[in-house]
Design an enzyme around this catalytic site. Sequence first.
Site, mmCIF file in Angstrom:
data_model
loop_
_atom_site.group_PDB
_atom_site.id
_atom_site.type_symbol
_atom_site.label_atom_id
_atom_site.label_comp_id
_atom_site.label_asym_id
_atom_site.label_seq_id
_atom_site.Cartn_x
_atom_site.Cartn_y
_atom_site.Cartn_z
ATOM 1 N N ASP A 15 5.632 2.195 4.768
ATOM 2 C CA ASP A 15 5.751 0.732 4.677
ATOM 3 C C ASP A 15 4.432 0.102 4.252
ATOM 4 O OD1 ASP A 15 8.411 0.789 5.404
ATOM 5 O OD2 ASP A 15 8.041 0.247 7.495
ATOM 6 N N GLU A 65 11.922 2.570 -2.637
ATOM 7 C CA GLU A 65 10.517 2.559 -3.041
ATOM 8 C C GLU A 65 10.359 2.084 -4.477
ATOM 9 O OE1 GLU A 65 11.951 6.593 -4.334
ATOM 10 O OE2 GLU A 65 12.296 5.352 -2.598
ATOM 11 N N ASP A 109 8.456 3.092 -9.633
ATOM 12 C CA ASP A 109 8.880 3.974 -8.548
ATOM 13 C C ASP A 109 7.645 4.680 -7.994
ATOM 14 O OD1 ASP A 109 11.314 5.365 -7.239
ATOM 15 O OD2 ASP A 109 10.018 7.027 -7.856
ATOM 16 N N ASN A 152 6.585 9.377 3.531
ATOM 17 C CA ASN A 152 7.283 9.078 4.789
ATOM 18 C C ASN A 152 7.335 10.290 5.704
ATOM 19 O OD1 ASN A 152 7.880 6.363 4.425
ATOM 20 N ND2 ASN A 152 9.833 6.758 3.454
ATOM 21 N N HIS A 155 6.902 6.813 8.490
ATOM 22 C CA HIS A 155 7.551 5.678 7.836
ATOM 23 C C HIS A 155 6.676 4.439 7.920
ATOM 24 C CE1 HIS A 155 11.471 7.437 6.845
ATOM 25 N NE2 HIS A 155 11.225 8.219 7.874
#
Length: 136
Positions: free
Chosen positions: A32, A58, A15, A23, A28
Amino acid sequence: MCTQRQRALALVIVDVDHFKRINDGFSHQVGDLVLQQIAHLMRQSVRTQDILARFGGEELILLMPDASVQTAKEIAERMRLQIEQHPWQQIAEGLRVTASFGITGLQHSQHDMLKRADEQLYRAKDNGRNSVCIEA
């Protein structure tokens, strides 16, 4: 297959620590890029027989046939350091990324393995994140 042949099997759940902050604070699009880079870094550390996949927002999951929990821990620790030491500022100034890892070995069912690895992941998070926890 591993249970039928009595082979070792390790499961790792990864994680990205504080991903929502990435984000929200960077965008965002940056989030990514972080996920793509982490997957790339992890692919460099896994063995050819290992299976790496995105498991949730994630989270990534790594299934390691013929690997003991100790082997999985060593590989996960190497991945953790690669993520921590990566030059994230090349993606966004001020960006710092770490990840937490939860690991378990072969159990009676797939559901059991996911549950136990997830418990270890939460233990890693509770211990301050950026760490690897294995089932004792």
